[in-house]
Design an enzyme around this catalytic site. Structure first.
Site, PDB file in Angstrom:
ATOM      1  N   ARG A 292       0.806  -1.224   0.000  1.00 61.61           N
ATOM      2  CA  ARG A 292       0.000   0.000   0.000  1.00 61.61           C
ATOM      3  C   ARG A 292       0.846   1.285   0.000  1.00 61.61           C
ATOM      4  O   ARG A 292       0.545   2.228  -0.722  1.00 61.61           O
ATOM      5  CB  ARG A 292      -0.878   0.007   1.258  1.00 61.61           C
ATOM      6  CG  ARG A 292      -1.908   1.134   1.307  1.00 61.61           C
ATOM      7  CD  ARG A 292      -2.548   1.222   2.708  1.00 61.61           C
ATOM      8  NE  ARG A 292      -2.964  -0.064   3.197  1.00 61.61           N
ATOM      9  CZ  ARG A 292      -4.170  -0.598   3.010  1.00 61.61           C
ATOM     10  NH1 ARG A 292      -5.085   0.077   2.368  1.00 61.61           N
ATOM     11  NH2 ARG A 292      -4.451  -1.784   3.491  1.00 61.61           N
ATOM     12  N   CYS A 359     -26.094  -3.227  -8.250  1.00 58.66           N
ATOM     13  CA  CYS A 359     -27.363  -3.501  -7.574  1.00 58.66           C
ATOM     14  C   CYS A 359     -27.136  -4.087  -6.191  1.00 58.66           C
ATOM     15  O   CYS A 359     -27.375  -5.276  -5.954  1.00 58.66           O
ATOM     16  CB  CYS A 359     -28.205  -4.436  -8.433  1.00 58.66           C
ATOM     17  SG  CYS A 359     -28.548  -3.702 -10.029  1.00 58.66           S
ATOM     18  N   TYR A 387      -5.104  -2.062  -3.477  1.00 60.36           N
ATOM     19  CA  TYR A 387      -6.262  -2.860  -3.060  1.00 60.36           C
ATOM     20  C   TYR A 387      -7.563  -2.355  -3.679  1.00 60.36           C
ATOM     21  O   TYR A 387      -8.619  -2.425  -3.065  1.00 60.36           O
ATOM     22  CB  TYR A 387      -6.347  -2.921  -1.516  1.00 60.36           C
ATOM     23  CG  TYR A 387      -5.095  -3.508  -0.921  1.00 60.36           C
ATOM     24  CD1 TYR A 387      -4.786  -4.843  -1.105  1.00 60.36           C
ATOM     25  CD2 TYR A 387      -4.189  -2.708  -0.216  1.00 60.36           C
ATOM     26  CE1 TYR A 387      -3.612  -5.385  -0.604  1.00 60.36           C
ATOM     27  CE2 TYR A 387      -3.013  -3.234   0.288  1.00 60.36           C
ATOM     28  CZ  TYR A 387      -2.725  -4.578   0.090  1.00 60.36           C
ATOM     29  OH  TYR A 387      -1.565  -5.097   0.578  1.00 60.36           O
TER      30      TYR A 387
END
Ligand SMILES: *Cc1c(COP(=O)(O)O)cnc(C)c1O
Length: 430
Positions: A292, A359, A387
């Site tokens: 990260r 949805c 990520y």
């Protein structure tokens, strides 16, 4: 701040995305030009941001025996791997698929470390045949299986045991991995016995020790605590006649999504190296597995505002990027800053629930965001380099987004948008 000229919002954690004349730019390019050319949703990375993040690590480790193994799972795009490998990185992998990507990137196999709690025999064999640098092994049964697989290939597997230092990284429970309640690693108290067993097996060659205590860590203390606990073990192993070549402190350093202030990599790892030296382990090679903190703030996701939908309780802003592209809010209630590509007068600001087209009620990108936006405007979802694409899916049969890497005034398409043919390819029908 005058009403017609609102202060530009900021893109957290990076100077490489910035506003000029009311338009958001990345390095030398206007992001709107990239959205127009490639469509949205579109992930855009700054090569300068990527190399600057890596540079902070490299400054700390300069002149020391050390290897930075980028954690491929944070963002496995081949062009990003190649960029980092060409800048000197090794790679940390967690699957046979990541091994293939790593080998494809041109990294020297001995600069690959293989982490993960559930390696299969087939994955072990692939990695042994490739000649990777180290298996980070997480359990006693895995030690036995790796030994057998290595012997069956007439090889020795280079091995490190992932120990669980039982320190609290004080991060989100889903991304904390160093507590004794986690599935990861071998308990600190059982490590010596596990090393003795590994040392007795002819298919294994002990090369190191590793830990990885969590992700999005914004404090130095858990790292330094884990280091002390692991160095205690290194000393105990030495006393038992088991010598190690390296210590791997894993990844986990946090980034700024909103207002977090994680320690700078150069300061943190200079302190780590100093502590190792002070305890007499200055010769131990230091490995790190950042993911990260190298790519997170180097990327944004561009999305188009489709509809403004006033509701009874909330105003919805429906955008064309959804949870299949940006899974972190749905998965971890994660915060990503959302900023417009083009600034509009402040009178137009409203509070929006920013949601995707998928949805699911869980398909949200941001809650209660103050934005001045009109249908057709583009927005940047910030800190989207890590990520996001790596956890993207085809949910709702949505093709995965395209990706662009920018360097100065050059933009290179590094992953084209997925087509329906890409999605239907593996299906056999009736
Ligand atoms: C995920 C992971 C990393 C990378 O973590 P970041 O928080 O992205 O730095 C490194 N090592 C291991 C073993 C991991 O599982």
């Amino acid at each position: 701040m005058s009403a017609s000229n609102p202060a530009a919002p900021t893109v957290p954690g990076t100077p490489f995305f910035h506003y000029a004349d009311g338009h958001l730019r990345v390095e030398g390019l206007a992001l709107a030009d990239l959205a127009r050319e490639h469509g949205t949703p579109l992930f855009v990375y700054s090569q300068a941001a990527l190399l600057a993040a890596l540079g902070a690590y490299q400054r700390a480790l300069q002149g020391r025996a050390a290897l930075i193994c980028y954690a491929v799972k944070a963002n496995p795009n081949l062009a990003l791997l190649q960029t980092l490998v060409q800048a000197g990185c090794g790679l940390d992998i967690v699957s046979g698929g990541e091994l293939q990507r790593a080998l494809h990137s041109g990294v020297a196999p001995e600069r690959i470390v293989f982490s993960g709690v559930g390696k299969t025999r087939a994955e072990m064999r692939q990695a042994l045949q490739a000649g990777i640098g180290c298996f980070n092994v997480e359990s006693l049964p895995e030690i036995e299986v790796l030994n057998l697989e290595a012997l069956s290939l007439g090889r020795q597997a280079p091995l490190s045991l992932r120990v669980n230092p039982d320190v609290d990284a004080r991060t989100h429970p889903y991304i904390s991995t160093g507590l004794k309640s986690n599935k990861f690693g071998i308990a600190h108290t059982e490590a010596l016995g596990a090393y003795r067993r590994a040392a007795s097996l002819p298919g294994l060659r002990i090369v190191g020790i590793d830990c990885h205590i969590g992700s999005q860590i914004t404090d130095s203390a858990p790292y330094l605590d884990a280091l002390e606990r692991v160095l205690d073990l290194v000393a105990a192993l030495q006393a038992a006649g088991i010598a190690l070549e390296h210590l791997d402190l894993g990844g986990g350093l946090g980034i700024t999504y909103l207002d977090e202030c994680p320690p700078a990599a150069d300061a943190l790892f200079a302190a780590v190296l100093q502590r190792m030296e002070a305890r007499g382990f200055g010769n131990l090679k230091l490995l790190l597995e950042p993911g990260r903190s190298l790519v997170g703030n180097a990327g944004v996701c561009l999305t188009e505002a489709l509809y403004l939908k006033p509701g009874l309780a909330k105003n919805f802003l429906i955008v064309d990027a959804g949870m299949n592209d940006l899974p972190r809010p749905a998965l971890y209630q994660a915060y990503h800053a959302i900023v417009p590509l083009q600034l509009r007068p402040a009178q137009a600001v409203q509070c929006y629930e920013v949601v995707g087209p998928v949805c699911e009620s869980g398909d949200w990108i941001g809650h209660d965001r103050l934005l001045a936006v009109q249908p057709g405007d583009w927005l940047a979802v910030c800190s989207a380099g890590a990520y996001c694409t790596s956890m993207a899916s085809n949910y709702n049969s949505r093709g995965r987004a395209a990706e662009v890497l920018v360097s100065g005034s050059n933009a290179r398409l590094i992953r084209r948008r997925e087509t329906l043919a890409d999605q239907l390819g593996p299906e056999l029908g009736l």
